[in-house]
Design a protein around this motif. Structure first.
Motif, PDB file in Angstrom:
ATOM      1  N   GLY A  88       0.830  -1.213   0.000  1.00  0.00           N
ATOM      2  CA  GLY A  88       0.000   0.000   0.000  1.00  0.00           C
ATOM      3  C   GLY A  88       0.859   1.255   0.000  1.00  0.00           C
ATOM      4  N   PRO A  89       1.704   1.439   1.024  1.00  0.00           N
ATOM      5  CA  PRO A  89       2.592   2.607   1.036  1.00  0.00           C
ATOM      6  C   PRO A  89       3.528   2.647  -0.168  1.00  0.00           C
ATOM      7  CG  PRO A  89       2.694   1.423   3.149  1.00  0.00           C
ATOM      8  CD  PRO A  89       1.738   0.682   2.283  1.00  0.00           C
ATOM      9  N   LEU A  90       4.008   1.485  -0.599  1.00  0.00           N
ATOM     10  CA  LEU A  90       4.929   1.456  -1.744  1.00  0.00           C
ATOM     11  C   LEU A  90       4.230   1.972  -3.005  1.00  0.00           C
ATOM     12  CD1 LEU A  90       7.432  -1.370  -2.601  1.00  0.00           C
ATOM     13  CD2 LEU A  90       6.041  -0.375  -4.394  1.00  0.00           C
ATOM     14  N   THR A  91       3.013   1.511  -3.238  1.00  0.00           N
ATOM     15  CA  THR A  91       2.277   1.930  -4.435  1.00  0.00           C
ATOM     16  C   THR A  91       1.985   3.426  -4.411  1.00  0.00           C
ATOM     17  OG1 THR A  91       1.299  -0.262  -4.634  1.00  0.00           O
ATOM     18  CG2 THR A  91       0.176   1.529  -5.792  1.00  0.00           C
ATOM     19  N   ARG A  92       1.616   3.945  -3.246  1.00  0.00           N
ATOM     20  CA  ARG A  92       1.346   5.385  -3.152  1.00  0.00           C
ATOM     21  C   ARG A  92       2.605   6.199  -3.416  1.00  0.00           C
ATOM     22  NH1 ARG A  92      -1.946   2.641  -0.763  1.00  0.00           N
ATOM     23  NH2 ARG A  92      -4.129   3.149  -0.472  1.00  0.00           N
ATOM     24  N   TYR A  93       3.709   5.701  -2.919  1.00  0.00           N
ATOM     25  CA  TYR A  93       4.993   6.376  -3.129  1.00  0.00           C
ATOM     26  C   TYR A  93       5.349   6.387  -4.619  1.00  0.00           C
ATOM     27  CZ  TYR A  93      10.070   7.019  -2.608  1.00  0.00           C
ATOM     28  OH  TYR A  93      11.359   7.435  -2.726  1.00  0.00           O
ATOM     29  N   VAL A  94       5.160   5.238  -5.282  1.00  0.00           N
ATOM     30  CA  VAL A  94       5.435   5.150  -6.715  1.00  0.00           C
ATOM     31  C   VAL A  94       4.509   6.079  -7.500  1.00  0.00           C
ATOM     32  CG1 VAL A  94       5.222   3.605  -8.724  1.00  0.00           C
ATOM     33  CG2 VAL A  94       6.431   2.817  -6.660  1.00  0.00           C
ATOM     34  N   LEU A  95       3.226   6.068  -7.152  1.00  0.00           N
ATOM     35  CA  LEU A  95       2.269   6.945  -7.839  1.00  0.00           C
ATOM     36  C   LEU A  95       2.651   8.412  -7.658  1.00  0.00           C
ATOM     37  CD1 LEU A  95      -1.202   5.360  -7.044  1.00  0.00           C
ATOM     38  CD2 LEU A  95      -0.466   6.146  -9.319  1.00  0.00           C
ATOM     39  N   ASP A  96       3.057   8.755  -6.462  1.00  0.00           N
ATOM     40  CA  ASP A  96       3.436  10.126  -6.167  1.00  0.00           C
ATOM     41  C   ASP A  96       4.607  10.558  -7.048  1.00  0.00           C
ATOM     42  OD1 ASP A  96       3.160  12.492  -4.452  1.00  0.00           O
ATOM     43  OD2 ASP A  96       5.158  11.929  -3.739  1.00  0.00           O
ATOM     44  N   MET A  97       5.636   9.715  -7.131  1.00  0.00           N
ATOM     45  CA  MET A  97       6.805  10.054  -7.963  1.00  0.00           C
ATOM     46  C   MET A  97       6.426  10.106  -9.440  1.00  0.00           C
ATOM     47  SD  MET A  97      10.176   8.170  -6.432  1.00  0.00           S
ATOM     48  CE  MET A  97       9.560   6.498  -6.336  1.00  0.00           C
ATOM     49  N   ALA A  98       5.627   9.147  -9.888  1.00  0.00           N
ATOM     50  CA  ALA A  98       5.267   9.054 -11.304  1.00  0.00           C
ATOM     51  C   ALA A  98       4.431  10.267 -11.735  1.00  0.00           C
ATOM     52  CB  ALA A  98       4.514   7.750 -11.575  1.00  0.00           C
ATOM     53  N   LEU A  99       3.501  10.676 -10.875  1.00  0.00           N
ATOM     54  CA  LEU A  99       2.632  11.805 -11.228  1.00  0.00           C
ATOM     55  C   LEU A  99       3.388  13.129 -11.192  1.00  0.00           C
ATOM     56  CD1 LEU A  99      -0.677  10.657  -9.494  1.00  0.00           C
ATOM     57  CD2 LEU A  99      -0.173  10.724 -11.959  1.00  0.00           C
ATOM     58  N   ARG A 100       4.368  13.196 -10.308  1.00  0.00           N
ATOM     59  CA  ARG A 100       5.235  14.382 -10.287  1.00  0.00           C
ATOM     60  C   ARG A 100       5.952  14.527 -11.637  1.00  0.00           C
ATOM     61  NH1 ARG A 100       7.108  16.464  -5.556  1.00  0.00           N
ATOM     62  NH2 ARG A 100       6.475  14.524  -4.556  1.00  0.00           N
ATOM     63  N   GLU A 101       6.423  13.409 -12.146  1.00  0.00           N
ATOM     64  CA  GLU A 101       7.119  13.386 -13.437  1.00  0.00           C
ATOM     65  C   GLU A 101       6.151  13.747 -14.574  1.00  0.00           C
ATOM     66  OE1 GLU A 101      10.123  12.937 -12.599  1.00  0.00           O
ATOM     67  OE2 GLU A 101      10.954  13.086 -14.608  1.00  0.00           O
ATOM     68  N   ALA A 102       4.956  13.181 -14.529  1.00  0.00           N
ATOM     69  CA  ALA A 102       3.957  13.476 -15.566  1.00  0.00           C
ATOM     70  C   ALA A 102       3.625  14.964 -15.588  1.00  0.00           C
ATOM     71  CB  ALA A 102       2.688  12.647 -15.323  1.00  0.00           C
ATOM     72  N   ARG A 103       3.524  15.565 -14.409  1.00  0.00           N
ATOM     73  CA  ARG A 103       3.245  17.005 -14.328  1.00  0.00           C
ATOM     74  C   ARG A 103       4.387  17.804 -14.951  1.00  0.00           C
ATOM     75  NH1 ARG A 103      -0.667  19.830 -15.029  1.00  0.00           N
ATOM     76  NH2 ARG A 103       0.763  21.075 -16.232  1.00  0.00           N
ATOM     77  N   ARG A 104       5.614  17.365 -14.658  1.00  0.00           N
ATOM     78  CA  ARG A 104       6.780  18.080 -15.182  1.00  0.00           C
ATOM     79  C   ARG A 104       6.804  17.992 -16.713  1.00  0.00           C
ATOM     80  NH1 ARG A 104      11.873  17.088 -16.466  1.00  0.00           N
ATOM     81  NH2 ARG A 104      11.825  14.910 -15.829  1.00  0.00           N
ATOM     82  N   TRP A 105       6.554  16.784 -17.251  1.00  0.00           N
ATOM     83  CA  TRP A 105       6.541  16.638 -18.714  1.00  0.00           C
ATOM     84  C   TRP A 105       5.488  17.563 -19.324  1.00  0.00           C
ATOM     85  CZ3 TRP A 105       6.331  10.596 -18.179  1.00  0.00           C
ATOM     86  CH2 TRP A 105       7.627  10.116 -17.916  1.00  0.00           C
ATOM     87  N   ALA A 106       4.323  17.614 -18.719  1.00  0.00           N
ATOM     88  CA  ALA A 106       3.256  18.477 -19.253  1.00  0.00           C
ATOM     89  C   ALA A 106       3.687  19.940 -19.178  1.00  0.00           C
ATOM     90  CB  ALA A 106       1.956  18.241 -18.483  1.00  0.00           C
ATOM     91  N   ASP A 107       4.303  20.330 -18.069  1.00  0.00           N
ATOM     92  CA  ASP A 107       4.772  21.712 -17.911  1.00  0.00           C
ATOM     93  C   ASP A 107       5.820  22.056 -18.955  1.00  0.00           C
ATOM     94  OD1 ASP A 107       3.119  22.171 -15.782  1.00  0.00           O
ATOM     95  OD2 ASP A 107       4.650  21.775 -14.252  1.00  0.00           O
ATOM     96  N   GLU A 108       6.597  21.058 -19.366  1.00  0.00           N
ATOM     97  CA  GLU A 108       7.649  21.314 -20.356  1.00  0.00           C
ATOM     98  C   GLU A 108       7.120  21.214 -21.785  1.00  0.00           C
ATOM     99  OE1 GLU A 108      10.812  18.688 -19.114  1.00  0.00           O
ATOM    100  OE2 GLU A 108      11.197  19.889 -17.319  1.00  0.00           O
ATOM    101  N   GLY A 109       5.814  21.076 -21.907  1.00  0.00           N
ATOM    102  CA  GLY A 109       5.192  21.154 -23.232  1.00  0.00           C
ATOM    103  C   GLY A 109       5.029  19.824 -23.941  1.00  0.00           C
ATOM    104  N   HIS A 110       5.343  18.720 -23.279  1.00  0.00           N
ATOM    105  CA  HIS A 110       5.113  17.417 -23.915  1.00  0.00           C
ATOM    106  C   HIS A 110       4.416  16.454 -22.961  1.00  0.00           C
ATOM    107  CE1 HIS A 110       8.929  16.242 -21.926  1.00  0.00           C
ATOM    108  NE2 HIS A 110       9.383  17.382 -22.379  1.00  0.00           N
ATOM    109  N   PRO A 111       3.100  16.617 -22.857  1.00  0.00           N
ATOM    110  CA  PRO A 111       2.356  15.712 -21.978  1.00  0.00           C
ATOM    111  C   PRO A 111       2.467  14.271 -22.466  1.00  0.00           C
ATOM    112  CG  PRO A 111       0.855  17.046 -23.310  1.00  0.00           C
ATOM    113  CD  PRO A 111       2.228  17.579 -23.543  1.00  0.00           C
TER     114      PRO A 111
END
Ligand code: C2E
Ligand code: MG
Ligand code: MG
Ligand code: MG
Length: 283
Positions: A88-111
């Motif tokens: 449970g905690p591991l999956t939330r941690y992974v999701l948190d990191m992955a979504l942070r990255e997805a946000r960054r990609w979108a901010d950099e103009g390539h969602p």
């Protein structure tokens, strides 16, 4: 020992479930610490459209950057996490990191859509849906930029429960993939009734599709099946250009594998993406 397949009435010894194995206990307490100390890292593997050559997303794959043991692959600790409630905690941690990255990609103009693997055990967690939605909100990532990958066994163990849960995730706009498809026992009736969007063809078929005729036929049949059900097909384990050609000829939608790129740390993924987004990776 603990019986692995309790509900099938079969007892199989599995050291990863043996609570008295001292190695396992040590690893378990280290894993607990690793989550707190943020020693888990994600590598990202691109998913490339077979029709356009565009990078359409990436799969997040967890590794344990262990201070003594080096990079520990997920197969060595995910099963342990699953059997001990740490998943449970591991999956939330992974999701948190992955979504942070997805946000960054979108901010950099390539969602790019990010794919995150769920363990079977995650589906029995009553807080899963709320937590996923909360994390999307926290990172301001639109739901269509998240794909959750589930294995066939995760879906078939408790099918009614899985259906309810997947329906909620899908209604929120999240994409849902069946991972390692073809390696398990999903019935066509189950497949038809699940709100999934994507089939990922198991790499045991894909990697040998051009050298073993029967595997080539299996891949083609899965692509046809998926098309008839309105699902996207992703081939995993694409290891050479010949496989790319065969998949394209079969009408498969997306390719993922070492021929395109290995899973990469975020910095290297960015560099790979900058160098390859404008080219056709499939040439
Ligand atoms: P998976 O989700 O099926 O991920 C694909 C695996 O195939 C990855 O192994 C990837 O590195 C490997 N792969 C990719 N392309 C090729 C190729 O061309 N040839 C070959 N031979 N292999 C290729 P990895 O990263 O070791 O992950 C293994 C499994 O661990 C994953 O299989 C997934 O089931 C699980 N996993 C990884 N990350 C997570 C996670 O964050 N949460 C959970 N619950 N499971 C995870
Ligand atoms: Mg996967
Ligand atoms: Mg897979
Ligand atoms: Mg796998």
């Amino acid at each position: 020992y603990v019986a692995k397949a309790r509900n099938r009435g079969v007892a199989v010894y599995d050291p990863s479930e043996d609570a008295h194995d001292p190695g396992r206990l040590a690893l378990l307490s280290e894993l607990r610490r690793a989550i707190d100390q943020r020693e888990l890292v994600l590598h990202y593997q691109p998913k490339v459209s077979l029709s356009t050559g565009d990078v359409c997303g990436a799969e997040a794959l967890v590794r344990w950057n262990h201070p003594q043991r080096g990079m520990v692959p997920p197969d060595r600790f995910i099963p342990l996490a699953e059997h001990t409630g740490l998943i449970g905690p591991l999956t939330r941690y992974v999701l948190d990191m992955a979504l942070r990255e997805a946000r960054r990609w979108a901010d950099e103009g390539h969602p790019l859509q990010i794919a995150v693997n769920l363990a079977a055990r995650n589906l029995t967690d009553p807080d899963l849906v709320d937590d996923v939605l909360r994390l999307l909100e926290a990172h301001q990532v639109p739901a269509h930029l998240l794909c959750l990958e589930l294995t066939e066994s995760a879906i078939t163990t408790e099918p009614e429960h899985a259906l309810r849960l997947l329906t909620q995730l899908r209604a929120a706009g999240i994409s849902l993939a069946v991972d390692d498809f073809g390696a398990g026992y999903t019935s066509l009736a189950q497949l038809k009734n699940l709100p999934i969007t994507e089939l990922k063809i198991d790499r045991s078929f894909v990697a040998t599709m051009t050298t073993e005729r029967s595997n080539g036929l299996i891949v083609r049949s899965i692509v046809d099946l998926a098309r008839n059900l309105g699902l996207t097909t992703v081939a995993e384990g694409v290891e050479d250009a010949e496989i790319v050609d065969a998949l394209a000829a079969d009408g498969c939608s997306v390719a993922q594998g070492y021929h395109l790129s290995r899973p990469l740390p975020a910095v290297d993924f960015d560099r790979w993406y900058a160098a390859n987004r404008a080219l056709s990776r499939l040439a």
